[in-house]
Design an enzyme around this catalytic site. Structure first.
Site, short mmCIF file in Angstrom:
data_model
loop_
_atom_site.label_atom_id
_atom_site.label_comp_id
_atom_site.label_asym_id
_atom_site.label_seq_id
_atom_site.Cartn_x
_atom_site.Cartn_y
_atom_site.Cartn_z
N SER A 1 27.58 -2.44 79.49
CA SER A 1 26.35 -1.66 79.62
C SER A 1 26.12 -0.82 78.37
CB SER A 1 26.42 -0.75 80.85
OG SER A 1 27.27 0.35 80.59
N SER B 1 25.76 2.50 78.21
CA SER B 1 25.98 3.92 78.47
C SER B 1 26.66 4.65 77.31
CB SER B 1 26.82 4.11 79.74
OG SER B 1 28.15 3.65 79.54
N LYS C 1 33.98 6.09 78.96
CA LYS C 1 33.15 7.25 78.66
C LYS C 1 33.91 8.17 77.69
CE LYS C 1 30.22 6.01 81.98
NZ LYS C 1 28.88 5.46 81.71
N SER D 1 23.18 7.18 81.29
CA SER D 1 24.60 6.99 81.59
C SER D 1 24.91 7.48 82.99
CB SER D 1 25.46 7.75 80.58
OG SER D 1 26.83 7.75 80.97
#
Length: 236
Positions: A43, A45, A100, A185
């Site tokens: 993704s 994010s 992250k 996100s």
């Protein structure tokens, strides 16, 4: 008279064959368990620092070793630090891996307001950035903690002012994560904190990257769509 032909001892041959077959398998599993594991970014994010179809290596040994097939730590010799990019198990479904940036450590108070992050009363620097190859409709900033900068992205208008601050108190044994693509996100702001046992490792290196995958094998990069300039970039 002819002497009888001695029978070969096939036991040793079979043992060697089995060992030859199993050794590479155990070696690969051992490397993935203790040293490095490959992941593919699914993704956006973490844009602009990680793009969809970036293939990365994660240092499994950066913080310690888990028991095989378990979330429990066998040894943990260090903890993740603020600002590091970390792979962890998604708290709502531990079979899924997320990546992250670490914002808050156990016991921290994290305040998010107007795009700015404040941790334990210390505001992270956020300065506008003319980012190369920036997509229209987005604004890019240099965000810095303890003098270590990284790039983050916001949807325009760049930073919306006047929004009430959101305060997150990180429980003991847990961490608070956010994506670098701040307005796109799914992270700790929405689904909460990540417990220490779910930490997998530190994202280390992009070893392969492509704009698209093969239609017949979506897990394989299309050789005509490789992003050569991203090969072997270390993450920070």
């Amino acid at each position: 008279m002819d002497q009888p032909t001695p029978q070969k001892n096939l036991k040793g041959t079979w043992n060697q064959a089995i060992l030859t077959f199993l050794f590479p398998i155990f070696l690969v599993l051992g490397v993935r368990w203790a040293l490095y594991e490959p992941f593919v970014i699914p993704s956006g994010s973490m844009i602009p620092n990680l793009l969809v179809h970036d293939h990365i290596l994660v240092k499994k040994f950066a913080f310690g070793l888990h028991f095989p097939f378990s979330d429990k730590w066998m040894f943990q010799w260090s903890k993740p630090e603020r600002g590091e990019i970390v792979v962890f198990k998604y708290p709502e479904n531990p079979d899924v891996y997320y990546i992250k940036r670490l914002i808050g450590l156990p016991g921290d108070e994290v305040v998010v307001q107007d795009g700015h992050i404040t941790v334990n009363g210390m505001k992270w620097d956020l300065s506008p950035l003319a980012y190369t190859n920036a997509e229209s409709g987005f604004a890019y900033y240099n965000e810095s903690i303890d003098g270590n900068p990284h790039v983050v992205r916001f949807m325009t208008p760049e930073v919306v002012e006047g929004i009430a601050p959101k305060v997150y108190k990180v429980p003991n044994g847990h961490f608070f994560f956010m994506g670098d693509n701040r307005d796109q996100s799914s992270d700790s702001r929405y689904w909460g904190f990540v417990k220490n046992d779910y930490i997998v490792g530190k994202a280390w290196l992009i070893w392969l990257s492509c704009d698209a995958t093969l239609p017949s094998m979506t897990f394989v990069c299309d050789p005509s769509q490789l992003r050569w300039n991203r090969f072997f970039q270390k993450l920070k």
